[in-house]
Structures are given as C-alpha cells and as structure tokens.
Design an enzyme around this catalytic site. Structure first.
Site: not given
Length: 304
Positions: A140-141, A144
């Site tokens: 998820h990170e 980004h």
C-alpha cells in the site's frame, strides 16, 4: 518512473485538478498578502523559502516528528526483505527504510520522488502484524510512491501549513502588540487573518478529498500487486482497532501527519465527518477490498 503497480487514471486526474485549484488559491493568496502587507519581496521570499523547505526536506521533517530513524538491512533484515521482494515485483527503485519507535501501529511513505522516498514503519505495527499483513501494508505504501501522490500531498499540504502559520502569527501579533499599533495596522492584521483562514479552509477540504481517494487507490494497487486482499483487510481491522487504545498524547503527536498514514491516528470517541477525514471509513475500505477479492477469486472473499 514506470512500475508494475496498477495505474489509476482517476487518481492522476484528481491530483491534476487538486494542484490546479490549489495553485489558483495560492496565487490569489500571495497577491492578497502583497496588497495587505505592501511588501512583494518579503512575501515572495518567505513563501518560496517555506515551499522549498517543505518539498526538499519533507522526508526529514516527517521522520523527525515521528521519531523515525533510517535502518540498514543488517539492523532490520525481515523488513528490508519484504520491501526488496515488493520492489522487485513492482519493478521500482527501493526506497530508504525507517523505523519509528512508537507503539502507535502505523506506516507512512514520504519523499519528493521515488529516488528520495522513505517508507517508515512503527514498532507498534511490526509487533501486531503477521508477515503477510505487513506485506499488504508495505505494498500500500509503495503504491503511494509509484503513483507519485506522496509528492503531490506534500506540496498540497504546504499551502495549508503557511496559511495556518500566518493566522497564528497575525493573531499573536495583534494580541500582544495591539497597544503599540495604530488602527490601520490592526485592520491589516485582521484582514490577513481572514484571508489566511479562508485559504486554510479551502486547502483543507481539497487535500482531504484527494487524500480519501488516494487511500482507496493505494489499497487497490497494493493488493493487485500482492494478490492478497484478505491480508490487507486483516491488517486494517487490527490497526484500526488498536489505535483506539493508544494513549491520547501519542495520538496528538501523530495527528498532524494523518494524510500520510496507512490509517488515521484518531482516538476513541472521535467523530470526524466524512468531509473532514483524510481517510475513507474502515467499512468503506473493507467493502472495496471485498470487491477486489471477488474479482481475484480469492478464497474466503465472501466473508472478507
């Protein structure tokens, strides 16, 4: 940088629109300050200096505020190993890896681009999650970073920061220096506070609207890379539940960085309207992950 993370054209469009609107607000803001303060050089120098500092040193500022430190592969072999595998699968440069010695279970990515990115994980998160769940959070990170929305949020947040600082400066200047100023000066200070407050409110709403969508986009891109929506859903449920038991003092320290976090640092009983939230609700994120799980045919998707 092109990676194997699933692209999101809606996210790109929203980032462009948000930056355009914030740019218009920023230009109007600077123009208003120049008219009110009658000093082009002072306003431009201060604005440019703060923007440059926020852009170039955002990673250091975030790490310092969250008590984070960079760690090597020798110090944290498991954490580096997970990030190495994800970066290889995504075909993207490996970011620097950091640990924050906080019990608050969370993670965030920061930095102006992929070559200067940092992914930070708290010790509280490491302690609570399994390897699969941690992989879901880190994917998820990393998404980004791949989507470049970290840099966009960093720049977008700048306008709100400078407007907030000016409101405080003008307020305390008026409060403690009122006896030494004439009426015209007081009127100018009040006008500066009003303009700054309006700019802060507009940037606040625009950033949060973008932030909520980018979290859903990162959830989707992350699980499309790992193929394990249930692992991310499990991590979300654990982290969201445990944050409610974190001491209020620790939550207050972290809340300024909510837009960058995996889940927002909100304590028990906090009622934040959807309009003001940096993240979608837990229910909305779990619902989206259940839909992705059904798409992928993941076992147990009906009960996700």
């Amino acid at each position: 940088m092109r990676s194997r993370f699933e692209p999101d054209r809606q996210l790109t469009a929203r980032m462009v629109v948000t930056m355009f609107l914030l740019g218009l607000v920023y230009v109007a803001f600077i123009a208003a300050l120049i008219v009110l303060l009658k000093s082009v050089v002072l306003v431009v120098v201060i604005a440019a200096g703060l923007l440059g500092a926020q852009y170039w040193f955002s990673d250091r500022i975030a790490l310092y505020a969250m008590h984070g430190r960079l760690v090597t592969a020798d110090e944290q072999p498991q954490l580096h190993g997970v990030i190495d595998r994800l970066c290889a699968a995504a075909d993207m440069p490996k970011p620097r890896v950091a640990i924050s010695d906080m019990d608050l279970p969370n993670a965030f990515a920061t930095g102006r681009n992929a070559d200067h990115a940092v992914v930070c994980v708290t010790t509280g998160l490491r302690r609570r999650l399994t390897t699969e769940e941690l992989e879901g959070v880190l994917a998820h990170e990393l998404s980004h970073v791949a989507h470049r929305d970290v840099a966009v949020i960093t720049i977008a947040s700048f306008l709100g920061v400078i407007a907030g600082l000016i409101v405080r400066f003008a307020f305390y200047s008026q409060l403690f220096g009122g006896g030494r100023r004439d009426q015209n000066t007081a009127v100018v200070l009040v006008a500066v506070m009003a303009v700054s407050a309006l700019v802060y409110a507009l940037s606040f709403l625009l950033i949060r609207a973008l932030s909520r969508y980018r979290e859903l986009a990162a959830d989707r891109a992350g699980v499309m890379l790992t193929g394990k929506p249930s692992a991310l859903a499990s991590a979300l449920t654990k982290v969201s539940g445990d944050i409610a038991r974190i001491p209020t003092e620790d939550l207050r320290t972290a809340q300024a960085f909510n837009a960058f976090f995996f889940t927002p640092a909100l304590g028990p009983g906090t009622a934040v309207a959807n309009l003001f939230s940096t993240h979608p609700s837990l229910e909305r994120r779990l619902e989206a992950l259940a839909e992705i799980s059904a798409e992928l045919g993941e076992p147990g998707s009906r009960t996700l």
